[in-house]
Scaffold this motif. Structure first.
Motif, PDB file in Angstrom:
ATOM      1  N   VAL A   1       1.314  -1.091  -5.718  1.00 54.38           N
ATOM      2  CA  VAL A   1       0.944  -2.057  -4.703  1.00 54.38           C
ATOM      3  C   VAL A   1       1.575  -1.690  -3.358  1.00 54.38           C
ATOM      4  O   VAL A   1       0.912  -1.760  -2.334  1.00 54.38           O
ATOM      5  CB  VAL A   1       1.358  -3.487  -5.118  1.00 54.38           C
ATOM      6  N   ALA A   2       2.831  -1.300  -3.380  1.00 54.55           N
ATOM      7  CA  ALA A   2       3.490  -0.914  -2.135  1.00 54.55           C
ATOM      8  C   ALA A   2       2.756   0.266  -1.507  1.00 54.55           C
ATOM      9  O   ALA A   2       2.557   0.300  -0.288  1.00 54.55           O
ATOM     10  CB  ALA A   2       4.948  -0.571  -2.393  1.00 54.55           C
ATOM     11  N   PHE A   3       2.339   1.223  -2.332  1.00 51.67           N
ATOM     12  CA  PHE A   3       1.596   2.368  -1.819  1.00 51.67           C
ATOM     13  C   PHE A   3       0.276   1.917  -1.201  1.00 51.67           C
ATOM     14  O   PHE A   3      -0.095   2.372  -0.106  1.00 51.67           O
ATOM     15  CB  PHE A   3       1.336   3.393  -2.940  1.00 51.67           C
ATOM     16  N   ALA A   4      -0.447   1.026  -1.875  1.00 49.12           N
ATOM     17  CA  ALA A   4      -1.741   0.546  -1.364  1.00 49.12           C
ATOM     18  C   ALA A   4      -1.573  -0.176  -0.039  1.00 49.12           C
ATOM     19  O   ALA A   4      -2.356   0.029   0.896  1.00 49.12           O
ATOM     20  CB  ALA A   4      -2.412  -0.365  -2.396  1.00 49.12           C
ATOM     21  N   VAL A   5      -0.560  -1.016   0.069  1.00 56.55           N
ATOM     22  CA  VAL A   5      -0.321  -1.763   1.308  1.00 56.55           C
ATOM     23  C   VAL A   5       0.077  -0.812   2.437  1.00 56.55           C
ATOM     24  O   VAL A   5      -0.431  -0.917   3.562  1.00 56.55           O
ATOM     25  CB  VAL A   5       0.735  -2.875   1.092  1.00 56.55           C
ATOM     26  N   CYS A   6       0.952   0.146   2.133  1.00 57.64           N
ATOM     27  CA  CYS A   6       1.348   1.115   3.170  1.00 57.64           C
ATOM     28  C   CYS A   6       0.157   1.969   3.599  1.00 57.64           C
ATOM     29  O   CYS A   6      -0.026   2.227   4.795  1.00 57.64           O
ATOM     30  CB  CYS A   6       2.481   2.000   2.659  1.00 57.64           C
ATOM     31  N   HIS A 114      -3.096 -10.831   6.386  1.00 59.74           N
ATOM     32  CA  HIS A 114      -3.598 -11.671   5.296  1.00 59.74           C
ATOM     33  C   HIS A 114      -4.040 -10.805   4.119  1.00 59.74           C
ATOM     34  O   HIS A 114      -3.723 -11.087   2.965  1.00 59.74           O
ATOM     35  CB  HIS A 114      -4.771 -12.545   5.780  1.00 59.74           C
ATOM     36  N   HIS A 115      -4.792  -9.739   4.410  1.00 60.57           N
ATOM     37  CA  HIS A 115      -5.279  -8.882   3.329  1.00 60.57           C
ATOM     38  C   HIS A 115      -4.126  -8.219   2.579  1.00 60.57           C
ATOM     39  O   HIS A 115      -4.133  -8.163   1.342  1.00 60.57           O
ATOM     40  CB  HIS A 115      -6.253  -7.832   3.874  1.00 60.57           C
ATOM     41  N   ALA A 116      -3.139  -7.727   3.306  1.00 60.50           N
ATOM     42  CA  ALA A 116      -1.986  -7.092   2.659  1.00 60.50           C
ATOM     43  C   ALA A 116      -1.179  -8.117   1.860  1.00 60.50           C
ATOM     44  O   ALA A 116      -0.799  -7.856   0.712  1.00 60.50           O
ATOM     45  CB  ALA A 116      -1.112  -6.420   3.704  1.00 60.50           C
TER      46      ALA A 116
END
Length: 143
Positions: A1-6, A114-116
């Motif tokens: 998840v952290a990778f996707a958000v970054c 919001h999306h993140a």
């Protein structure tokens, strides 16, 4: 998840810079946007109906208090399956921001974060098994 958000934030910054260098010339892809919006509408409606049907069924076996506070409310795993599908939709919804940028539309702070935040919160809820996570999910799907 952290990778996707970054990756999401990096992509947003990169695309904004790319559009600035293009001098704001928007891309035209209205058919793709229509399909994207139709897909999100249909998937959200299906998920909403899935939650509604399951919650109605479970409401005959659990009190309102148990539906919000009891871990047994999730014991059969069906709600967790819906939570995971909703999480996957949140990943897909990152495209909303990409589309806005490529159309050279302003992306406000609230939209971008919001999306993140929604993706992150869906993941946290799945990991921590909060008993009442179905409430914000159903509200978000209805909207």
């Amino acid at each position: 998840v952290a990778f996707a958000v970054c990756a999401y934030f990096l992509t947003v910054r990169t695309l904004k810079e790319m559009m600035r260098r293009r001098e704001g010339k928007p891309f035209e892809f209205s058919a793709l946007i229509t399909l994207h919006n139709l897909f999100l509408t249909v998937v959200s409606a299906i998920l909403f109906m899935g939650f509604a049907m399951l919650l109605i069924e479970k409401s005959s076996k659990f009190t309102p208090f148990e539906m919000i506070c009891s871990p047994e409310f999730h014991a059969d795993g069906r709600l967790h399956s819906l939570y995971y599908l909703n999480y996957l939709v949140k990943l897909y919804e990152f495209l909303d921001t990409v589309i806005l940028i490529l159309k050279n539309k302003p992306v406000i702070f609230l939209h971008e974060y919001h999306h993140a935040a929604t993706l992150f919160l869906c993941w946290v809820q799945m990991e921590e098994h909060s008993a009442c996570q179905w409430i914000p999910i159903v509200i978000n799907l209805f909207v």
